[in-house]
Design an enzyme around this catalytic site. Structure first.
Site, PDB file in Angstrom:
ATOM      1  N   ASP A 169     -21.234  46.327   3.906  1.00  0.00           N
ATOM      2  CA  ASP A 169     -21.311  46.527   5.483  1.00  0.00           C
ATOM      3  C   ASP A 169     -21.041  47.876   5.778  1.00  0.00           C
ATOM      4  O   ASP A 169     -21.424  48.477   7.132  1.00  0.00           O
ATOM      5  CB  ASP A 169     -20.625  45.538   5.935  1.00  0.00           C
ATOM      6  CG  ASP A 169     -19.148  46.028   5.834  1.00  0.00           C
ATOM      7  OD1 ASP A 169     -19.385  46.406   4.490  1.00  0.00           O
ATOM      8  OD2 ASP A 169     -18.124  44.760   5.324  1.00  0.00           O
ATOM      9  N   SER A 170     -21.084  48.852   5.081  1.00  0.00           N
ATOM     10  CA  SER A 170     -20.909  50.061   5.208  1.00  0.00           C
ATOM     11  C   SER A 170     -22.237  50.193   5.534  1.00  0.00           C
ATOM     12  O   SER A 170     -22.408  51.495   6.120  1.00  0.00           O
ATOM     13  CB  SER A 170     -20.846  50.954   3.465  1.00  0.00           C
ATOM     14  OG  SER A 170     -22.387  51.059   2.841  1.00  0.00           O
ATOM     15  N   ASP A 193     -23.107  41.618   1.514  1.00  0.00           N
ATOM     16  CA  ASP A 193     -21.447  41.430   2.120  1.00  0.00           C
ATOM     17  C   ASP A 193     -21.917  40.495   3.309  1.00  0.00           C
ATOM     18  O   ASP A 193     -22.863  40.599   4.117  1.00  0.00           O
ATOM     19  CB  ASP A 193     -21.080  43.089   2.169  1.00  0.00           C
ATOM     20  CG  ASP A 193     -20.114  43.913   1.783  1.00  0.00           C
ATOM     21  OD1 ASP A 193     -19.905  42.804   1.452  1.00  0.00           O
ATOM     22  OD2 ASP A 193     -20.193  45.181   1.895  1.00  0.00           O
ATOM     23  N   GLU A 245     -14.501  39.927   2.053  1.00  0.00           N
ATOM     24  CA  GLU A 245     -12.976  40.960   1.604  1.00  0.00           C
ATOM     25  C   GLU A 245     -11.767  39.578   2.077  1.00  0.00           C
ATOM     26  O   GLU A 245     -11.917  38.517   2.176  1.00  0.00           O
ATOM     27  CB  GLU A 245     -13.034  41.680   2.802  1.00  0.00           C
ATOM     28  CG  GLU A 245     -14.631  42.534   2.259  1.00  0.00           C
ATOM     29  CD  GLU A 245     -13.687  43.808   3.672  1.00  0.00           C
ATOM     30  OE1 GLU A 245     -12.886  43.923   3.694  1.00  0.00           O
ATOM     31  OE2 GLU A 245     -14.954  44.694   3.924  1.00  0.00           O
ATOM     32  N   GLU A 273     -10.842  48.607  -4.347  1.00  0.00           N
ATOM     33  CA  GLU A 273     -10.693  49.072  -4.063  1.00  0.00           C
ATOM     34  C   GLU A 273      -9.181  49.763  -3.450  1.00  0.00           C
ATOM     35  O   GLU A 273      -8.348  49.162  -3.421  1.00  0.00           O
ATOM     36  CB  GLU A 273     -11.850  48.961  -2.631  1.00  0.00           C
ATOM     37  CG  GLU A 273     -11.555  50.360  -1.984  1.00  0.00           C
ATOM     38  CD  GLU A 273     -12.713  49.547  -0.660  1.00  0.00           C
ATOM     39  OE1 GLU A 273     -13.050  50.894   0.366  1.00  0.00           O
ATOM     40  OE2 GLU A 273     -13.548  48.523  -0.818  1.00  0.00           O
TER      41      GLU A 273
END
Length: 281
Positions: free
Chosen positions: A53-54, A92, A124, A191
């Site tokens: 999703d970046s 994602d 996430e 992360e």
């Protein structure tokens, strides 16, 4: 760019990744957001290609990942999947499409796989998303977890801050990692976690850890492709953990007339050139 790659690799599967982990062979993962970046990642031999999703920032010019929606992800997953013939391709799940209930999560995951043509999904969170992970994996969809710094929740974390810097915070990261493992994840991203903590967690888990800003003790590593290639506008702030392998923005060869060089141009017989000049006077 759409031509078949010579000597194509065997398709990477979850079993392949488990074998790499068992053998202690680091797992390589990189992001991609369109057909060209997917093609580059696949041709480079990446084990996993993540349509992250970046892409909200690096492809769509958004402020952060909270703006991107499931329909955006499906479109970009489909483009990348056309290029990734060997790599295990993961999409994602963006913010807002899996948190409400396990039913919402499986519906979104199904769409990403069926319409986006990926082989697995990433989401996430830790203990709080374990029911969603369990529901998705029960339906036969591989899930990659993501604990530590979770960018979709940056507002509640006080920004992009390193997680696990205190014993209490490190314990939470560890419990989250255990939760996603027990819920059925085949691996998890760690992360922005101190290398020492990531190394301990990696040794405690049965599943592989994919580090990003978590040291080299993880089972594998992932970076955003645009960050590592330097293919972004000047002035963009990069995380400390990014290593740049290129810098296309510093090149000014056109202004200096270094480009195009003779090897980039088409030759012409000298006598033909002379004749042309004669004809036009």
């Amino acid at each position: 760019m759409g031509a078949p790659i010579a000597n194509p690799r065997k398709k990477v599967t979850v079993s392949t990744l488990r074998s790499l982990h068992k053998a202690g062979d680091p797992i390589t993962m990189i992001t991609a957001h369109d057909f060209p970046s997917g093609h580059v990642a696949d041709a480079a031999g990446m084990d996993i290609v993540l349509v992250g999703d970046s892409l909200a920032m690096v492809a769509l010019g958004m402020e952060d990942t909270s703006e991107v929606v499931l329909e955006d992800m499906i479109l970009h997953c489909r483009a990348v999947a056309r290029a990734t013939k060997a790599a295990f391709t993961i999409g994602d799940l963006p913010m807002g499409c899996y948190e409400t209930s396990p039913e919402q999560a499986i519906t979104s995951a199904m769409r990403l796989v069926k319409e986006g043509r990926v082989q697995g999904v990433k989401l996430e969170g830790g203990q709080e998303v374990a029911p969603a992970i369990a529901r998705i994996t029960a339906a036969g969809i591989p899930v990659l977890g993501h604990v530590g710094l979770t960018p979709q929740r940056q507002n509640s974390l006080g920004g992009f801050r390193v997680q696990g810097k205190t014993a209490k915070s490190a314990l939470k990261v560890f419990k989250d990692a255990l939760s996603v493992q027990e819920a059925g994840c085949f691996a998890t991203v760690l992360e922005a976690v101190p290398a020492e903590i990531a190394n301990i967690i990696t040794k405690k888990l049965r599943i592989p850890t994919i580090g990003i800003g978590a040291g080299n003790g993880c089972s594998g590593q992932v970076l955003v492709q645009v960050d590592m290639t330097g293919n972004y506008p000047p002035g963009r702030s990069l995380p400390k953990f990014v290593k740049r392998y290129g810098d296309v923005w510093s090149e000014k060869e056109v202004k200096s007339r270094m480009y195009p060089a003779p090897e980039h141009t088409y030759p012409m017989a000298k006598e033909e050139l002379l004749e042309f000049e004669r004809l036009i006077g």
